[in-house]
Motif scaffolding. Structure first.
Motif, PDB file in Angstrom:
ATOM      1  N   MET A 114       2.091 -57.107 -49.967  1.00  0.00           N
ATOM      2  CA  MET A 114       2.001 -56.642 -48.592  1.00  0.00           C
ATOM      3  C   MET A 114       2.330 -55.159 -48.452  1.00  0.00           C
ATOM      4  N   TRP A 115       2.881 -54.526 -49.467  1.00  0.00           N
ATOM      5  CA  TRP A 115       3.287 -53.129 -49.313  1.00  0.00           C
ATOM      6  C   TRP A 115       2.699 -52.274 -50.420  1.00  0.00           C
ATOM      7  N   PRO A 116       1.877 -51.286 -50.113  1.00  0.00           N
ATOM      8  CA  PRO A 116       1.287 -51.096 -48.781  1.00  0.00           C
ATOM      9  C   PRO A 116       0.392 -52.273 -48.403  1.00  0.00           C
ATOM     10  N   ARG A 117       0.210 -52.467 -47.125  1.00  0.00           N
ATOM     11  CA  ARG A 117      -0.523 -53.636 -46.659  1.00  0.00           C
ATOM     12  C   ARG A 117      -1.940 -53.675 -47.209  1.00  0.00           C
ATOM     13  N   GLU A 118      -2.455 -54.888 -47.365  1.00  0.00           N
ATOM     14  CA  GLU A 118      -3.827 -55.045 -47.812  1.00  0.00           C
ATOM     15  C   GLU A 118      -4.775 -54.542 -46.726  1.00  0.00           C
ATOM     16  N   ASP A 119      -6.034 -54.349 -47.111  1.00  0.00           N
ATOM     17  CA  ASP A 119      -7.004 -53.810 -46.158  1.00  0.00           C
ATOM     18  C   ASP A 119      -7.231 -54.752 -44.978  1.00  0.00           C
ATOM     19  N   ILE A 128      17.541 -43.405 -43.448  1.00  0.00           N
ATOM     20  CA  ILE A 128      16.894 -43.759 -42.180  1.00  0.00           C
ATOM     21  C   ILE A 128      15.736 -42.807 -41.890  1.00  0.00           C
ATOM     22  N   VAL A 129      15.975 -41.512 -42.077  1.00  0.00           N
ATOM     23  CA  VAL A 129      14.917 -40.525 -41.822  1.00  0.00           C
ATOM     24  C   VAL A 129      13.748 -40.738 -42.782  1.00  0.00           C
ATOM     25  N   ARG A 130      14.060 -40.949 -44.052  1.00  0.00           N
ATOM     26  CA  ARG A 130      12.998 -41.172 -45.035  1.00  0.00           C
ATOM     27  C   ARG A 130      12.274 -42.483 -44.773  1.00  0.00           C
ATOM     28  N   TYR A 131      13.011 -43.491 -44.332  1.00  0.00           N
ATOM     29  CA  TYR A 131      12.410 -44.789 -44.026  1.00  0.00           C
ATOM     30  C   TYR A 131      11.375 -44.654 -42.910  1.00  0.00           C
ATOM     31  N   VAL A 132      11.743 -43.928 -41.853  1.00  0.00           N
ATOM     32  CA  VAL A 132      10.808 -43.718 -40.743  1.00  0.00           C
ATOM     33  C   VAL A 132       9.578 -42.948 -41.222  1.00  0.00           C
ATOM     34  N   ASP A 133       9.792 -41.957 -42.080  1.00  0.00           N
ATOM     35  CA  ASP A 133       8.669 -41.174 -42.600  1.00  0.00           C
ATOM     36  C   ASP A 133       7.744 -42.042 -43.453  1.00  0.00           C
ATOM     37  N   VAL A 134       8.324 -42.910 -44.274  1.00  0.00           N
ATOM     38  CA  VAL A 134       7.511 -43.808 -45.111  1.00  0.00           C
ATOM     39  C   VAL A 134       6.669 -44.734 -44.239  1.00  0.00           C
ATOM     40  N   ILE A 135       7.282 -45.307 -43.214  1.00  0.00           N
ATOM     41  CA  ILE A 135       6.554 -46.229 -42.340  1.00  0.00           C
ATOM     42  C   ILE A 135       5.419 -45.512 -41.611  1.00  0.00           C
ATOM     43  N   ASN A 136       5.688 -44.311 -41.143  1.00  0.00           N
ATOM     44  CA  ASN A 136       4.670 -43.574 -40.389  1.00  0.00           C
ATOM     45  C   ASN A 136       3.482 -43.158 -41.249  1.00  0.00           C
ATOM     46  N   HIS A 137       3.681 -43.053 -42.562  1.00  0.00           N
ATOM     47  CA  HIS A 137       2.616 -42.563 -43.445  1.00  0.00           C
ATOM     48  C   HIS A 137       2.200 -43.599 -44.485  1.00  0.00           C
ATOM     49  N   ARG A 138       2.445 -44.861 -44.211  1.00  0.00           N
ATOM     50  CA  ARG A 138       2.145 -45.864 -45.238  1.00  0.00           C
ATOM     51  C   ARG A 138       0.644 -46.041 -45.447  1.00  0.00           C
ATOM     52  N   ASP A 139      -0.161 -45.862 -44.398  1.00  0.00           N
ATOM     53  CA  ASP A 139      -1.610 -45.963 -44.581  1.00  0.00           C
ATOM     54  C   ASP A 139      -2.128 -44.819 -45.451  1.00  0.00           C
ATOM     55  N   GLU A 140      -1.571 -43.612 -45.228  1.00  0.00           N
ATOM     56  CA  GLU A 140      -1.950 -42.483 -46.078  1.00  0.00           C
ATOM     57  C   GLU A 140      -1.526 -42.717 -47.523  1.00  0.00           C
ATOM     58  N   LEU A 141      -0.359 -43.349 -47.699  1.00  0.00           N
ATOM     59  CA  LEU A 141       0.102 -43.658 -49.050  1.00  0.00           C
ATOM     60  C   LEU A 141      -0.842 -44.643 -49.728  1.00  0.00           C
ATOM     61  N   LYS A 142      -1.289 -45.633 -48.985  1.00  0.00           N
ATOM     62  CA  LYS A 142      -2.219 -46.608 -49.555  1.00  0.00           C
ATOM     63  C   LYS A 142      -3.515 -45.932 -49.990  1.00  0.00           C
ATOM     64  N   ASP A 143      -4.039 -45.043 -49.150  1.00  0.00           N
ATOM     65  CA  ASP A 143      -5.273 -44.325 -49.504  1.00  0.00           C
ATOM     66  C   ASP A 143      -5.054 -43.432 -50.725  1.00  0.00           C
ATOM     67  N   LEU A 144      -3.887 -42.791 -50.772  1.00  0.00           N
ATOM     68  CA  LEU A 144      -3.589 -41.919 -51.908  1.00  0.00           C
ATOM     69  C   LEU A 144      -3.515 -42.720 -53.204  1.00  0.00           C
ATOM     70  N   LEU A 145      -2.885 -43.890 -53.153  1.00  0.00           N
ATOM     71  CA  LEU A 145      -2.759 -44.714 -54.354  1.00  0.00           C
ATOM     72  C   LEU A 145      -4.118 -45.248 -54.803  1.00  0.00           C
ATOM     73  N   LYS A 146      -4.961 -45.599 -53.847  1.00  0.00           N
ATOM     74  CA  LYS A 146      -6.312 -46.041 -54.210  1.00  0.00           C
ATOM     75  C   LYS A 146      -7.056 -44.930 -54.945  1.00  0.00           C
ATOM     76  N   ARG A 147      -6.970 -43.739 -54.401  1.00  0.00           N
ATOM     77  CA  ARG A 147      -7.642 -42.599 -55.025  1.00  0.00           C
ATOM     78  C   ARG A 147      -7.032 -42.283 -56.385  1.00  0.00           C
TER      79      ARG A 147
END
Length: 343
Positions: free
Chosen positions: A1-6, A62-81
């Motif tokens: 589930m992390w990053p979430r599936e498409d 906490i600050v890093r956690y919020v940043d990770v959550i806000n950019h998790r879709d970008e992280l998923k795209d980056l990992l795919k690439r």
């Protein structure tokens, strides 16, 4: 589930959101308890100093956690690439894969130290229970009675869970960044190798008329790959720059002194200088193609005039070495907490 599936199910989305909110609330709850401890020890500088690193680390997470959550879709795209275009599998190049694995031994060893630290926490908890104590893992003051067994077990469980979240975030970032940077660096170095191989192949031929044109076409292919790598690097920088800034800043506050080490790969700076293009021009009889090739070489050199490097909001340069230093500092902090809990 992390990053979430498409295409996650509705149930998976609800579970995902619940875990995100619950983890955030638990971090905030722990930070409040840490702050309560500090307020209760304002007049005792020793106890106040002992509790200060805890709340600083909680705030950072906490600050890093919020940043990770806000950019998790970008992280998923980056990992795919990354796994599609950047990752160097063992089957394609055994020597490069082995070199990268050796370079990542340091971060993986630090991961083992983190796990050992959490196991030590668990050992302290068991000893504490057997001795009839009700000590918490961290320096905290509760606004209710936390010594009764049901409440104590729940709260100590939250302590452990938050601790696991913290260390997985710390060494997760370390290992992920190390993996991304090392494979990206290998791809950059491969550009220079391919350029020199193309030049060697053309120099072996006796076609002095078309050699410059053929080399120019090979150089264009290399440049296209170079631009793709630069684009990936820019996305990597954009995704991690704030998180790295927070990590460096918090580590500096916690440890007071932290050695920041940066390095750049000189081979990237010199790649197009050492592409054997001068030998191609020497062998070529086509003046017009030589002019076109020289213009393209100059453009290629300018492309890598500023080598890629991660930064923390452009305040400092970050490399694998400096990321290791951050986590080594955080590991020292965990060791400090362990020693405090045993006293």
């Amino acid at each position: 589930m992390w990053p979430r599936e498409d295409n996650p199910t509705e149930r998976d989305r609800y579970i995902d959101r619940f875990l995100i909110v619950f983890a955030f609330l638990m971090h905030c709850f722990q930070a409040e308890l840490d702050a309560h401890y500090l307020l209760n020890n304002l007049e005792d500088i020793e106890d106040f100093a002992a509790g200060l690193p805890t709340i600083l680390l909680q705030t950072e997470v906490i600050v890093r956690y919020v940043d990770v959550i806000n950019h998790r879709d970008e992280l998923k795209d980056l990992l795919k690439r990354f796994y599609t275009n950047i990752y160097v599998p063992q089957e394609s190049d055994q020597s490069v894969f082995s070199r990268i694995s050796r370079q990542l031994l340091g971060p993986r060893m630090i991961t083992v130290f983190y796990v050992a630290t959490m196991l030590n926490y668990f050992q302290e908890f068991v000893v504490n229970i057997l001795a009839g104590g009700r000590e918490m893992i961290y320096k905290q003051v509760y606004f209710f009675d936390n010594t009764k067994m049901p409440q104590y077990l729940i709260l100590i469980g939250i302590n452990f869970w938050v601790g696991i979240l913290i260390i997985t975030m710390l060494f997760g970032d370390l290992n992920l960044l190390g993996e991304l940077l090392m494979h990206l660096n290998a791809c950059y170095l491969q550009l220079g190798k391919d350029l020199r191989l193309a030049a060697a192949r053309l120099l072996e031929s006796n076609d002095s008329t078309n050699i410059a044109a053929d080399y120019r076409r090979e150089l264009i292919k290399i440049l296209q790959r170079n631009i793709d790598l630069n684009d990936f690097a820019a996305n990597l920088e954009r995704l991690f720059t704030f998180r790295l800034f927070i990590s460096f800043a918090a580590s500096a506050l916690i440890l007071c002194v932290l050695l920041f080490i940066s390095y750049k790969t000189n081979e990237l700076d010199m790649m197009y200088y050492c592409g054997d293009w001068e030998q191609i021009i020497y062998r070529s009889d086509n003046v017009e193609e030589n002019k076109k090739l020289m213009k393209l070489v100059i453009l290629s050199i300018e492309l890598n005039s500023t080598p890629f490097s991660l930064t923390g909001l452009n305040y400092f340069t970050v490399t694998l070495t400096s990321v290791v230093k951050i986590v080594q500092g955080a590991f020292s902090y965990f060791t400090f907490l362990t020693s405090m809990s045993s006293n």
